[in-house]
Design a protein around this motif. Structure first.
Motif, short mmCIF file in Angstrom:
data_model
loop_
_atom_site.label_atom_id
_atom_site.label_comp_id
_atom_site.label_asym_id
_atom_site.label_seq_id
_atom_site.Cartn_x
_atom_site.Cartn_y
_atom_site.Cartn_z
N GLU A 93 -88.04 36.97 118.51
CA GLU A 93 -88.49 36.35 117.14
C GLU A 93 -87.59 35.67 116.26
O GLU A 93 -87.84 34.54 116.03
CB GLU A 93 -89.10 37.56 116.57
CG GLU A 93 -89.76 37.10 115.05
CD GLU A 93 -91.10 36.52 115.39
OE1 GLU A 93 -91.50 35.67 114.52
OE2 GLU A 93 -91.88 36.72 116.40
N ALA A 94 -86.21 35.87 116.28
CA ALA A 94 -85.06 35.45 115.58
C ALA A 94 -85.30 33.75 116.36
O ALA A 94 -85.06 32.79 115.45
CB ALA A 94 -84.15 36.05 115.60
N VAL A 95 -85.09 33.93 117.65
CA VAL A 95 -85.06 32.58 118.22
C VAL A 95 -86.36 31.53 118.08
O VAL A 95 -86.17 30.41 117.84
CB VAL A 95 -84.69 32.63 119.91
CG1 VAL A 95 -84.85 31.61 120.69
CG2 VAL A 95 -83.42 33.41 119.93
N ARG A 96 -87.26 32.29 117.99
CA ARG A 96 -88.62 31.29 117.84
C ARG A 96 -88.47 30.96 116.46
O ARG A 96 -88.94 29.66 116.34
CB ARG A 96 -89.90 32.48 118.17
CG ARG A 96 -90.21 32.27 119.39
CD ARG A 96 -91.59 33.17 119.65
NE ARG A 96 -91.81 33.48 120.85
CZ ARG A 96 -92.39 34.55 121.47
NH1 ARG A 96 -92.72 35.63 120.41
NH2 ARG A 96 -92.56 34.83 122.67
N GLU A 97 -88.18 31.70 115.42
CA GLU A 97 -88.34 31.14 114.00
C GLU A 97 -87.19 29.88 113.98
O GLU A 97 -87.41 29.01 113.10
CB GLU A 97 -88.03 32.24 113.12
CG GLU A 97 -89.09 33.34 112.95
CD GLU A 97 -88.76 34.36 112.02
OE1 GLU A 97 -87.52 34.49 111.59
OE2 GLU A 97 -89.38 35.51 112.03
N THR A 98 -86.21 30.25 114.49
CA THR A 98 -85.05 29.23 114.60
C THR A 98 -85.47 27.76 115.14
O THR A 98 -85.18 26.90 114.58
CB THR A 98 -83.60 29.60 115.38
OG1 THR A 98 -83.29 30.77 114.56
CG2 THR A 98 -82.65 28.63 115.07
N ALA A 100 -88.35 26.88 115.76
CA ALA A 100 -89.79 26.34 114.71
C ALA A 100 -89.10 25.62 113.74
O ALA A 100 -89.66 24.57 113.25
CB ALA A 100 -90.58 27.43 114.72
N SER A 101 -88.14 26.28 112.98
CA SER A 101 -87.68 25.63 111.88
C SER A 101 -86.96 24.52 112.22
O SER A 101 -87.06 23.43 111.32
CB SER A 101 -86.78 26.70 111.24
OG SER A 101 -86.07 25.92 110.21
N ALA A 102 -86.22 24.24 113.34
CA ALA A 102 -85.70 23.29 113.65
C ALA A 102 -86.58 21.90 113.95
O ALA A 102 -86.19 20.99 113.96
CB ALA A 102 -84.73 23.50 114.91
N ASN A 103 -87.47 22.16 114.66
CA ASN A 103 -88.66 21.20 115.10
C ASN A 103 -89.48 20.98 113.98
O ASN A 103 -89.92 19.73 114.01
CB ASN A 103 -89.44 21.95 116.14
CG ASN A 103 -89.11 22.25 117.57
OD1 ASN A 103 -88.18 21.51 117.88
ND2 ASN A 103 -89.70 22.94 118.26
N SER A 104 -89.32 21.76 113.08
CA SER A 104 -90.49 21.25 111.63
C SER A 104 -89.46 20.51 110.95
O SER A 104 -89.91 19.37 110.15
CB SER A 104 -90.90 22.46 110.81
OG SER A 104 -89.88 23.18 110.29
N THR A 111 -74.69 24.43 114.23
CA THR A 111 -74.10 25.60 115.14
C THR A 111 -72.91 26.19 114.45
O THR A 111 -72.39 25.71 113.26
CB THR A 111 -73.48 24.64 116.39
OG1 THR A 111 -72.28 23.62 115.93
CG2 THR A 111 -74.35 23.95 117.24
N GLY A 112 -72.60 27.31 114.82
CA GLY A 112 -71.64 28.11 114.13
C GLY A 112 -72.21 29.11 112.98
O GLY A 112 -71.33 29.75 112.46
N GLU A 113 -73.39 28.96 112.97
CA GLU A 113 -74.07 29.97 111.94
C GLU A 113 -74.82 30.82 112.39
O GLU A 113 -75.58 30.45 113.33
CB GLU A 113 -74.52 29.31 110.86
CG GLU A 113 -73.67 28.15 109.96
CD GLU A 113 -74.46 27.68 108.82
OE1 GLU A 113 -74.06 26.71 108.27
OE2 GLU A 113 -75.77 27.86 108.43
N ASN A 114 -75.07 32.03 112.06
CA ASN A 114 -76.02 32.97 112.56
C ASN A 114 -77.20 32.82 111.84
O ASN A 114 -77.05 32.64 110.35
CB ASN A 114 -75.54 34.63 112.40
CG ASN A 114 -74.58 34.75 113.30
OD1 ASN A 114 -74.56 34.21 114.21
ND2 ASN A 114 -73.60 35.82 112.95
N PRO A 115 -78.43 32.79 112.28
CA PRO A 115 -79.60 32.71 111.49
C PRO A 115 -79.87 33.56 110.54
O PRO A 115 -79.67 34.80 110.75
CB PRO A 115 -80.68 32.70 112.52
CG PRO A 115 -80.05 32.95 113.93
CD PRO A 115 -78.69 33.19 113.77
#
Length: 115
Positions: A93-98, A100-104, A111-115
């Motif tokens: 779920e965290a990967v999907r949200e990340t 989706a956020s990047a695509n939108s 890079t270098g930050e945790n979601p």
């Protein structure tokens, strides 16, 4: 013609069990015990344990430690599949949200930050 709506008559049993003894409650004590006398007082945290208790703990300590460790290991082993599934679901779920956020936003995630 007979009436079919009435229940068929049943013959009563020949012997019916009956109560043959009268059960009475136990007699009340003549003098009631004070509440403190009914149950022994638990040992306080200040009182030192008995020598017998200390000796028993000394003897059983290694066996108790081993059994407790085995029990904890067994319970953890039994719970791991469910925990593993929940962790996978949360990471997915965290990967999907990340993503989706990047695509939108039209960019790539930093890079270098945790979601």
């Amino acid at each position: 013609m007979s009436d079919d709506t009435s229940p068929p008559s049943r013959q009563m049993p020949r012997f019916v069990p009956t109560l043959t003894e009268i059960v009475a409650p136990p007699p009340a004590p003549d003098t009631p015990l004070p509440p403190d006398a009914q149950y022994p007082a638990p040992p306080s945290a200040d009182s030192p344990p008995d020598d017998a208790v200390m000796e028993l703990l000394k003897r059983l300590g290694p066996e108790l430690d081993a059994r407790i460790s085995e029990t904890i290991a067994q319970v953890l082993h039994e719970q791991m599949p469910a925990l593993n599934a929940r962790i996978r679901q949360a990471v997915t779920e965290a990967v999907r949200e990340t993503v989706a956020s990047a695509n939108s936003s039209g960019g790539s995630p930093s890079t270098g930050e945790n979601p």
